[in-house]
Design a protein around this motif. Structure first.
Motif, PDB file in Angstrom:
ATOM      1  N   THR A  95       0.829  -1.209   0.000  1.00  0.00           N
ATOM      2  CA  THR A  95       0.000   0.000   0.000  1.00  0.00           C
ATOM      3  C   THR A  95       0.861   1.255   0.000  1.00  0.00           C
ATOM      4  O   THR A  95       0.590   2.213  -0.736  1.00  0.00           O
ATOM      5  CB  THR A  95      -0.924  -0.004   1.227  1.00  0.00           C
ATOM      6  N   LEU A 117       2.605   1.752  -3.491  1.00  0.00           N
ATOM      7  CA  LEU A 117       1.658   2.220  -4.500  1.00  0.00           C
ATOM      8  C   LEU A 117       1.261   3.674  -4.249  1.00  0.00           C
ATOM      9  O   LEU A 117       1.084   4.455  -5.192  1.00  0.00           O
ATOM     10  CB  LEU A 117       0.422   1.325  -4.518  1.00  0.00           C
ATOM     11  N   ASN A 139       4.612   5.766  -5.320  1.00  0.00           N
ATOM     12  CA  ASN A 139       5.128   5.547  -6.668  1.00  0.00           C
ATOM     13  C   ASN A 139       4.083   5.716  -7.754  1.00  0.00           C
ATOM     14  O   ASN A 139       4.425   6.073  -8.884  1.00  0.00           O
ATOM     15  CB  ASN A 139       5.733   4.146  -6.767  1.00  0.00           C
ATOM     16  N   VAL A 140       2.825   5.441  -7.430  1.00  0.00           N
ATOM     17  CA  VAL A 140       1.783   5.494  -8.462  1.00  0.00           C
ATOM     18  C   VAL A 140       0.725   6.551  -8.145  1.00  0.00           C
ATOM     19  O   VAL A 140       0.469   7.454  -8.942  1.00  0.00           O
ATOM     20  CB  VAL A 140       1.115   4.119  -8.650  1.00  0.00           C
ATOM     21  N   THR A 141       0.100   6.447  -6.970  1.00  0.00           N
ATOM     22  CA  THR A 141      -1.023   7.336  -6.665  1.00  0.00           C
ATOM     23  C   THR A 141      -0.606   8.796  -6.635  1.00  0.00           C
ATOM     24  O   THR A 141      -1.294   9.664  -7.201  1.00  0.00           O
ATOM     25  CB  THR A 141      -1.666   6.945  -5.326  1.00  0.00           C
ATOM     26  N   THR A 196       5.170  -0.969  -9.932  1.00  0.00           N
ATOM     27  CA  THR A 196       4.914   0.469  -9.801  1.00  0.00           C
ATOM     28  C   THR A 196       5.522   1.241 -10.961  1.00  0.00           C
ATOM     29  O   THR A 196       4.922   2.191 -11.468  1.00  0.00           O
ATOM     30  CB  THR A 196       5.452   1.020  -8.470  1.00  0.00           C
ATOM     31  N   ALA A 242       3.593   0.737 -14.156  1.00  0.00           N
ATOM     32  CA  ALA A 242       2.402   1.591 -14.123  1.00  0.00           C
ATOM     33  C   ALA A 242       2.735   3.003 -14.580  1.00  0.00           C
ATOM     34  O   ALA A 242       1.973   3.621 -15.338  1.00  0.00           O
ATOM     35  CB  ALA A 242       1.818   1.609 -12.710  1.00  0.00           C
TER      36      ALA A 242
END
Length: 252
Positions: free
Chosen positions: A113, A116, A119-121, A163, A166
């Motif tokens: 969690t 993410l 690195n992504v959200t 990640t 993505a």
């Protein structure tokens, strides 16, 4: 005579208080941009901005913990706008959790969690705030920092690779979404790079480096110069691309 292809422009670089991010900020400033340095460590942020200013560049530090979610992301975007007097011309999504290799079964849910989230959200949310404003203006450049881990499979690197894959995918989607409005979105994908952190794991990266045609790791400044290129007018018709700076590792 110094060459300043980004003179009169501004840039926001996330995670730029150390390592590759700091080098990106320094290279953008050397190219003439007013750089907003951001990150969680105010001490290191001050050091980076002082070094840029001492070299004749312009930089402003804005503290930010992008893993804290949408309010922190919006606060950074607002502070960056205030610092440079408008929507930044360049956004570099560099902030990321670096994840040491570990078997998939040993990676806990909380760690997944957290990875993410940063690195992504955070990249998704910040681009969602900044890119539409660039599009409304009719110009801008977003450069996402990916990784060779997002291009190939590596044992023990499933989470980090996911990640970064993505991020590479987001680059293509955003190029399609914002390109028609004058905003270019591209990725720089570093290979092993001699940051302070990576130097501690020289024995681990040695086999990777040995496979690269260049037979050496990248230097942080080389990543920064790739970002400068993609941010500038020489890359005016480059959209949705991934520029690997890995000594040829991913090619062979």
């Amino acid at each position: 005579m110094s060459i300043t292809p980004l003179a009169g422009r501004s840039a926001l670089v996330t995670g730029s208080t150390d390592g590759i991010g700091a080098a990106i900020a320094a290279e953008l400033a050397a190219a003439g941009a007013h750089v907003v340095v951001s990150g969680r460590d105010a001490g290191r942020g001050a050091e980076v901005t002082r070094a840029i200013c001492a070299a004749g560049g312009r930089a402003t530090f804005v503290p930010a913990d992008l893993a804290a979610g949408a309010p922190a992301v919006q606060a950074l975007a607002d502070a960056a706008r205030d610092a440079v007097g408008g929507v930044p011309d360049i956004l570099v999504n560099n902030a990321a959790m670096i994840i040491s290799p570990k078997p998939t079964a040993e990676v806990g849910e909380a760690f997944i969690t957290a990875a993410l989230a940063l690195n992504v959200t955070a990249t998704f949310l910040l681009t969602g705030v900044v890119a539409p404003a660039m599009a409304a203006r009719g110009s801008g450049a977003v450069i996402n920092i990916g990784s060779i881990n997002g291009l190939v499979g590596m044992g023990g690197s499933a989470l980090y690779s996911a990640t970064k894959a993505a991020v590479h995918s987001l680059t293509k989607s955003w190029a399609a979404e914002y390109g028609p409005a004058g905003v270019r979105v591209n990725t720089v994908a570093p290979g092993p790079t001699l940051t302070r952190r990576i130097e501690q794991y020289a024995d681990r990266i040695a086999p990777l480096v040995a496979r690269a045609p260049s037979r050496r790791p990248s230097r942080p400044a080389e990543i920064g110069r790739a970002v400068v290129f993609l941010a500038g007018d020489d890359a005016a018709n480059i959209h949705g691309a991934t520029l690997s700076v890995d000594g040829g590792w991913s090619a062979v």
